[in-house]
Write an enzyme that holds these catalytic residues in place. Structure first.
Site, mmCIF file in Angstrom:
data_model
loop_
_atom_site.group_PDB
_atom_site.id
_atom_site.type_symbol
_atom_site.label_atom_id
_atom_site.label_comp_id
_atom_site.label_asym_id
_atom_site.label_seq_id
_atom_site.Cartn_x
_atom_site.Cartn_y
_atom_site.Cartn_z
ATOM 1 N N THR A 6 0.829 -1.209 0.000
ATOM 2 C CA THR A 6 0.000 0.000 0.000
ATOM 3 C C THR A 6 0.860 1.254 0.000
ATOM 4 O OG1 THR A 6 -1.832 -1.089 1.091
ATOM 5 C CG2 THR A 6 -1.689 1.275 1.399
ATOM 6 N N SER B 133 1.210 -7.351 -0.950
ATOM 7 C CA SER B 133 1.828 -8.422 -0.147
ATOM 8 C C SER B 133 0.868 -9.565 0.180
ATOM 9 C CB SER B 133 2.482 -7.870 1.121
ATOM 10 O OG SER B 133 1.554 -7.658 2.147
HETATM 11 N N1 ASP Z 1 -2.735 -5.338 0.653
HETATM 12 C C1 ASP Z 1 -1.698 -4.392 1.023
HETATM 13 C C2 ASP Z 1 -0.378 -5.150 1.064
HETATM 14 O O1 ASP Z 1 -0.163 -5.860 1.996
HETATM 15 C C3 ASP Z 1 -2.007 -3.799 2.334
HETATM 16 C C4 ASP Z 1 -0.990 -2.835 2.880
HETATM 17 O O2 ASP Z 1 0.130 -2.729 2.437
HETATM 18 O O3 ASP Z 1 -1.355 -2.135 3.848
HETATM 19 O O4 ASP Z 1 0.416 -5.022 0.163
#
Ligand code: ASP
Length: 326
Positions: free
Chosen positions: A13, A63
């Site tokens: 993110t 991730s």
């Molecule tokens: N889905 C994102 C990731 O883990 C969530 C984040 O980074 O806060 O890459």
């Protein structure tokens, strides 16, 4: 000679973008390159002091979708850079969803001699880079402050001004900016206005699995280990399905982690299926679905399933994978 601080981009993110600056949830993670992210932080140069900045995009992934090839690539680059005498430390930008798994993985596979002399700081964000008020830049600056602190060593995660060790960190909130907790151990410390205040000393790397080199890891076929949970009405159906499923590209099932109730207890029907799985040669390890604390095993283990002291189900899975690989 100026020391280098190396930034490795993994996505997440922190590198995400949304169509609207007001949108902090409907974004796409892993869109902005690590160089561009760093360029957008006006006070970074000041925070780096005399350190020279080096950056490399190792992966660009949300991730939640991370796979073992990403981990292999990251471990190789981490070991490469830490071994350079002119590198003082690393900052890794990474998604929050699985940062605790990657942090724990690195703490187990990067040679202890490297981790006990230099810091590997993982930084993340809960809001995308395109947000009206993103948290990524602050978190990166805190990671820089931490990585540049005299004596800093080991794998750590910094988020919302709080420092966590790889061993204890766990994401506990899906939306809050301060999304992580270290449970009973508590946070390692805080970063306040660019100054690190430790509550306990730099993490000693507690290596749980037998050692396996990162070079060997890169060539190995990683064993498939799945997680099952015990709950009201749990049956053996899931375990039996896993054991009898035709082998796909993910390879044969080699291990199971059971997230038990309370002190690692398991529903009788699930327990029976796990014993059948063990009889087929599948390694079974017990953890608890309780967020904090650790399983206290009975003084006589009998034929019960072993556990990795205090590891959450996802970290126990990593420990079991490394155990099987070694
Ligand atoms: N889905 C994102 C990731 O883990 C969530 C984040 O980074 O806060 O890459």
């Amino acid at each position: 000679m100026a020391k280098k601080l190396v930034f490795l981009g993994m996505g997440g993110t922190i590198a995400g973008t949304a169509a609207s600056a007001a949108d902090n949830v409907g974004y796409r993670a892993a869109q902005v390159g690590v160089d561009q992210l760093l360029q957008a932080i006006p006070t970074l140069e000041m925070a780096l002091g005399r350190h020279e900045l080096v950056s490399e995009q190792v992966a660009q992934v949300d991730s939640k979708d991370m796979v073992f090839t990403h981990w292999n690539a990251l471990a190789l680059r981490v070991c490469h850079y830490l071994a350079q005498p002119d590198v003082s430390g690393l900052v890794i930008t990474h998604g929050t969803d699985t940062i605790e798994e990657t942090a724990f993985f690195l703490s187990q596979v990067v040679p202890t001699a490297l981790l006990e002399s230099k810091p590997v700081v993982m930084a993340c964000a809960m809001r995308p880079a395109s947000s009206l008020s993103p948290d990524g830049p602050r978190n990166v600056l805190d990671a820089v402050a931490l990585a540049c602190t005299e004596g800093a060593t080991g794998v750590m995660v910094v988020c919302a001004g709080t420092i966590h060790s790889a061993q204890h960190v766990q994401k506990v909130y899906p939306y809050r900016l301060d999304a992580f907790d270290s449970g009973d151990a508590g946070p390692m410390g805080y970063v306040e206005e660019g100054v690190v205040r430790l509550t306990y000393s730099w993490p000693k790397t507690e290596v749980i699995r037998p050692s396996i080199s990162h070079e060997k890891l890169a060539q190995a076929v990683w064993p498939r280990v799945e997680i099952v949970t015990s709950y009201v009405g749990a049956s053996g159906a899931m375990v039996r399905a896993l054991c009898s499923a035709p082998q796909g590209s993910e390879g044969p099932l080699c291990g199971l982690v059971v997230a038990g109730t309370g002190n690692g207890t398991i529903h009788t029907d699930l327990d029976a299926a796990l014993r059948e799985a063990r009889a087929l040669g599948i390694q079974v390890v017990r953890s608890t679905r309780c967020a904090w604390g650790q399983i206290i095993p009975p003084s006589v283990l009998g034929d019960g399933f072993p556990h990795f002291k205090g590891l959450s189900p996802v970290k126990a899975r990593i420990a079991l994978i490394l155990d099987l690989l070694a």
